[in-house]
Design a protein around this motif. Structure first.
Motif, PDB file in Angstrom:
ATOM      1  N   GLU A   5      20.983   2.855  17.913  1.00 47.05           N
ATOM      2  CA  GLU A   5      20.942   2.655  19.367  1.00 47.05           C
ATOM      3  C   GLU A   5      22.143   1.807  19.780  1.00 47.05           C
ATOM      4  OE1 GLU A   5      18.102   0.725  22.851  1.00 47.05           O
ATOM      5  OE2 GLU A   5      17.313   0.936  20.813  1.00 47.05           O
ATOM      6  N   VAL A   6      23.165   2.459  20.340  1.00 45.19           N
ATOM      7  CA  VAL A   6      24.378   1.764  20.757  1.00 45.19           C
ATOM      8  C   VAL A   6      24.177   1.239  22.180  1.00 45.19           C
ATOM      9  CG1 VAL A   6      26.861   1.971  21.172  1.00 45.19           C
ATOM     10  CG2 VAL A   6      25.811   3.201  19.266  1.00 45.19           C
ATOM     11  N   LEU A   7      24.393  -0.058  22.368  1.00 50.00           N
ATOM     12  CA  LEU A   7      24.168  -0.704  23.661  1.00 50.00           C
ATOM     13  C   LEU A   7      25.461  -0.901  24.445  1.00 50.00           C
ATOM     14  CD1 LEU A   7      21.800  -3.501  22.318  1.00 50.00           C
ATOM     15  CD2 LEU A   7      21.089  -1.387  23.441  1.00 50.00           C
ATOM     16  N   TYR A   8      26.577  -1.062  23.723  1.00 52.14           N
ATOM     17  CA  TYR A   8      27.874  -1.311  24.358  1.00 52.14           C
ATOM     18  C   TYR A   8      28.955  -0.898  23.366  1.00 52.14           C
ATOM     19  CZ  TYR A   8      31.882  -3.729  26.410  1.00 52.14           C
ATOM     20  OH  TYR A   8      33.105  -3.999  26.948  1.00 52.14           O
ATOM     21  N   GLU A   9      30.034  -0.323  23.896  1.00 46.50           N
ATOM     22  CA  GLU A   9      31.096   0.134  22.999  1.00 46.50           C
ATOM     23  C   GLU A   9      32.416   0.230  23.752  1.00 46.50           C
ATOM     24  OE1 GLU A   9      31.869   3.978  20.019  1.00 46.50           O
ATOM     25  OE2 GLU A   9      30.069   3.889  21.263  1.00 46.50           O
ATOM     26  N   ASP A  10      33.460  -0.365  23.190  1.00 46.56           N
ATOM     27  CA  ASP A  10      34.820  -0.147  23.679  1.00 46.56           C
ATOM     28  C   ASP A  10      35.757  -0.229  22.475  1.00 46.56           C
ATOM     29  OD1 ASP A  10      35.274  -2.856  23.150  1.00 46.56           O
ATOM     30  OD2 ASP A  10      35.157  -3.480  25.250  1.00 46.56           O
ATOM     31  N   ASN A  11      37.050  -0.356  22.705  1.00 49.82           N
ATOM     32  CA  ASN A  11      38.005  -0.377  21.586  1.00 49.82           C
ATOM     33  C   ASN A  11      37.949  -1.664  20.772  1.00 49.82           C
ATOM     34  OD1 ASN A  11      39.002   2.145  22.293  1.00 49.82           O
ATOM     35  ND2 ASN A  11      40.562   1.298  23.652  1.00 49.82           N
ATOM     36  N   HIS A  12      37.291  -2.683  21.302  1.00 46.91           N
ATOM     37  CA  HIS A  12      37.317  -4.004  20.687  1.00 46.91           C
ATOM     38  C   HIS A  12      35.981  -4.416  20.066  1.00 46.91           C
ATOM     39  CE1 HIS A  12      41.006  -4.240  23.036  1.00 46.91           C
ATOM     40  NE2 HIS A  12      40.281  -3.906  24.088  1.00 46.91           N
ATOM     41  N   LEU A  13      34.887  -4.014  20.718  1.00 47.39           N
ATOM     42  CA  LEU A  13      33.548  -4.440  20.302  1.00 47.39           C
ATOM     43  C   LEU A  13      32.587  -3.261  20.282  1.00 47.39           C
ATOM     44  CD1 LEU A  13      33.179  -7.569  22.640  1.00 47.39           C
ATOM     45  CD2 LEU A  13      33.850  -7.628  20.221  1.00 47.39           C
ATOM     46  N   ILE A  14      31.545  -3.393  19.478  1.00 50.87           N
ATOM     47  CA  ILE A  14      30.421  -2.456  19.556  1.00 50.87           C
ATOM     48  C   ILE A  14      29.143  -3.264  19.361  1.00 50.87           C
ATOM     49  CG2 ILE A  14      30.633  -1.833  17.086  1.00 50.87           C
ATOM     50  CD1 ILE A  14      29.519   0.972  17.911  1.00 50.87           C
ATOM     51  N   ALA A  15      28.173  -3.046  20.236  1.00 56.30           N
ATOM     52  CA  ALA A  15      26.885  -3.738  20.155  1.00 56.30           C
ATOM     53  C   ALA A  15      25.784  -2.711  19.967  1.00 56.30           C
ATOM     54  CB  ALA A  15      26.629  -4.557  21.418  1.00 56.30           C
ATOM     55  N   VAL A  16      24.868  -3.000  19.060  1.00 57.55           N
ATOM     56  CA  VAL A  16      23.759  -2.082  18.784  1.00 57.55           C
ATOM     57  C   VAL A  16      22.450  -2.859  18.790  1.00 57.55           C
ATOM     58  CG1 VAL A  16      25.243  -0.587  17.389  1.00 57.55           C
ATOM     59  CG2 VAL A  16      23.902  -2.367  16.259  1.00 57.55           C
ATOM     60  N   CYS A  17      21.361  -2.120  18.874  1.00 63.16           N
ATOM     61  CA  CYS A  17      20.038  -2.728  18.763  1.00 63.16           C
ATOM     62  C   CYS A  17      19.591  -2.605  17.310  1.00 63.16           C
ATOM     63  CB  CYS A  17      19.041  -2.045  19.700  1.00 63.16           C
ATOM     64  SG  CYS A  17      17.392  -2.792  19.636  1.00 63.16           S
ATOM     65  N   LYS A  18      19.539  -3.723  16.625  1.00 59.90           N
ATOM     66  CA  LYS A  18      19.067  -3.733  15.240  1.00 59.90           C
ATOM     67  C   LYS A  18      17.553  -3.569  15.222  1.00 59.90           C
ATOM     68  CE  LYS A  18      18.263  -7.442  12.262  1.00 59.90           C
ATOM     69  NZ  LYS A  18      17.171  -7.020  11.373  1.00 59.90           N
ATOM     70  N   ARG A  19      17.085  -2.662  14.402  1.00 62.34           N
ATOM     71  CA  ARG A  19      15.644  -2.538  14.214  1.00 62.34           C
ATOM     72  C   ARG A  19      15.169  -3.600  13.217  1.00 62.34           C
ATOM     73  NH1 ARG A  19      14.622   2.191  11.627  1.00 62.34           N
ATOM     74  NH2 ARG A  19      16.813   2.648  11.326  1.00 62.34           N
ATOM     75  N   ALA A  20      14.012  -4.162  13.454  1.00 60.26           N
ATOM     76  CA  ALA A  20      13.454  -5.155  12.536  1.00 60.26           C
ATOM     77  C   ALA A  20      13.347  -4.559  11.141  1.00 60.26           C
ATOM     78  CB  ALA A  20      12.079  -5.610  13.024  1.00 60.26           C
ATOM     79  N   THR A  21      13.567  -5.380  10.142  1.00 57.77           N
ATOM     80  CA  THR A  21      13.529  -5.089   8.697  1.00 57.77           C
ATOM     81  C   THR A  21      14.842  -4.490   8.175  1.00 57.77           C
ATOM     82  OG1 THR A  21      12.578  -2.823   8.651  1.00 57.77           O
ATOM     83  CG2 THR A  21      11.021  -4.673   8.833  1.00 57.77           C
ATOM     84  N   VAL A  22      15.812  -4.226   9.064  1.00 48.74           N
ATOM     85  CA  VAL A  22      17.132  -3.772   8.618  1.00 48.74           C
ATOM     86  C   VAL A  22      18.027  -4.991   8.423  1.00 48.74           C
ATOM     87  CG1 VAL A  22      19.200  -2.452   9.266  1.00 48.74           C
ATOM     88  CG2 VAL A  22      16.930  -1.548   9.813  1.00 48.74           C
ATOM     89  N   LEU A  23      18.756  -5.013   7.313  1.00 51.11           N
ATOM     90  CA  LEU A  23      19.711  -6.084   7.051  1.00 51.11           C
ATOM     91  C   LEU A  23      20.943  -5.926   7.928  1.00 51.11           C
ATOM     92  CD1 LEU A  23      19.685  -5.903   3.170  1.00 51.11           C
ATOM     93  CD2 LEU A  23      19.165  -7.977   4.436  1.00 51.11           C
TER      94      LEU A  23
END
Length: 230
Positions: A5-23
Motif C-alpha cells: 500500500e503506497v501512500l506517497y511517492e516522488d523521485n526523492h521519497l516513498i511512503a508505504v503502510c507497513k502491515r503489522a508483523t512485517v519487519l
C-alpha cells in the motif's frame, strides 16, 4: 506487489503502510523485510536495471503497523536523517489500551533503559544510570466496551517508547504481552499503529503529511477510524 500500500511517492521519497508483523529491515529470522518489498516494487514499476537504492529513515516495531517513509536517494536520506535529529518530524500514533488513562489528555515523562539481550526497555520515574529521558503527549479519543482509544504524539524516539510508557502507567496496549497485555492477538500484532507523519519535504521544501489507515477488517480499528472521521 499488489499487497504493498503506497501512500506517497516522488523521485526523492516513498511512503508505504507497513502491515503489522512485517519487519522493516532484515534480521536473523530471514523473513522478507519491507525494505526489500519496496525495492522490488520500484524496480518493477520503473524497469530499473541492477540494484535499487532505498534508504531506511526510521522503523516501526515488528508487531506495529503504520506509515513508514523510505528515501529514494542518498541526498534525501541525509536530509531526512537531519530532520529526525533536529526533531522536525511530527509523528502521530493510535493505540488501543486495556485500562483508562489518568486524564483525558496529558504528558508522560519517564526515563527508559534498554536491555539489549532481552530486547525490551524499562521505564523509571526518575533518572537511573544508562537511562534516557522519554516524553510523549496523549489524548483520549473514545472507548469501546472493553478498550480505550488513544492518540499519542511522541516527543522522543526511544526503544519501544510508547509501549513501555503506557504500560508503566497501567495502560498496556492490547495484544502486547511483552509489556503487560492480557493476551496476544491472533495475528501476532499489537494494537499500536503509526497513523501519520508530518515534515517539510527535504528537497521540495513544502509541508507534507502522510496518513495511513489501520486494517478495517479489525472491528476495533474500524471503530476508531470512524470515530476520528466523525
Amino acid at each position: 506487489m499488489s499487497k504493498l500500500e503506497v501512500l506517497y511517492e516522488d523521485n526523492h521519497l516513498i511512503a508505504v503502510c507497513k502491515r503489522a508483523t512485517v519487519l522493516v529491515q532484515g534480521d536473523r529470522t530471514e523473513d522478507k523485510p519491507l525494505v526489500e518489498i519496496v525495492k522490488e516494487y520500484i524496480k518493477e514499476k520503473y524497469k530499473k536495471p541492477g540494484d535499487v537504492f532505498l534508504g531506511v529513515i526510521h522503523r516501526l516495531d515488528r508487531p506495529v503497523g503504520g506509515v513508514v517513509v523510505f528515501a529514494r536517494t542518498s541526498k534525501a536520506l541525509a536530509r531526512m536523517n537531519a530532520l529526525f535529529q533536529e526533531k522536525k518530524i511530527q509523528k502521530t500514533y493510535w493505540a488501543i489500551v486495556e485500562q483508562t488513562l489518568p486524564t483525558e489528555n496529558g504528558k508522560l515523562v519517564h526515563f527508559l533503559k534498554k536491555n539489549q539481550e532481552k530486547n525490551r526497555s524499562r521505564a523509571y520515574d526518575k533518572e537511573v544510570k544508562g537511562s534516557k529521558r522519554s516524553e510523549l503527549d496523549f489524548k483520549l479519543l473514545g472507548r469501546s466496551k472493553n478498550y480505550f482509544y488513544v492518540e499519542v504524539y511522541p516527543k522522543t524516539g526511544r526503544h519501544h517508547q510508547i509501549r513501555v510508557q503506557l504500560s508503566h502507567i497501567g495502560c498496556p496496549i492490547k495484544g502486547d504481552i511483552k509489556y503487560g497485555g492480557k493476551r496476544t492477538n491472533k495475528d501476532g500484532s499489537i494494537h499500536l499503529f503509526g497513523r501519520s507523519i508530518e515534515f517539510i519535504h527535504p528537497v521540495k521544501k513544502e509541508p507534507i503529511k502522510i496518513t495511513a489507515t489501520p486494517p478495517q477488517s479489525d472491528p476495533l480499528w474500524k471503530e476508531l477510524t470512524n470515530l476520528s472521521m466523525g
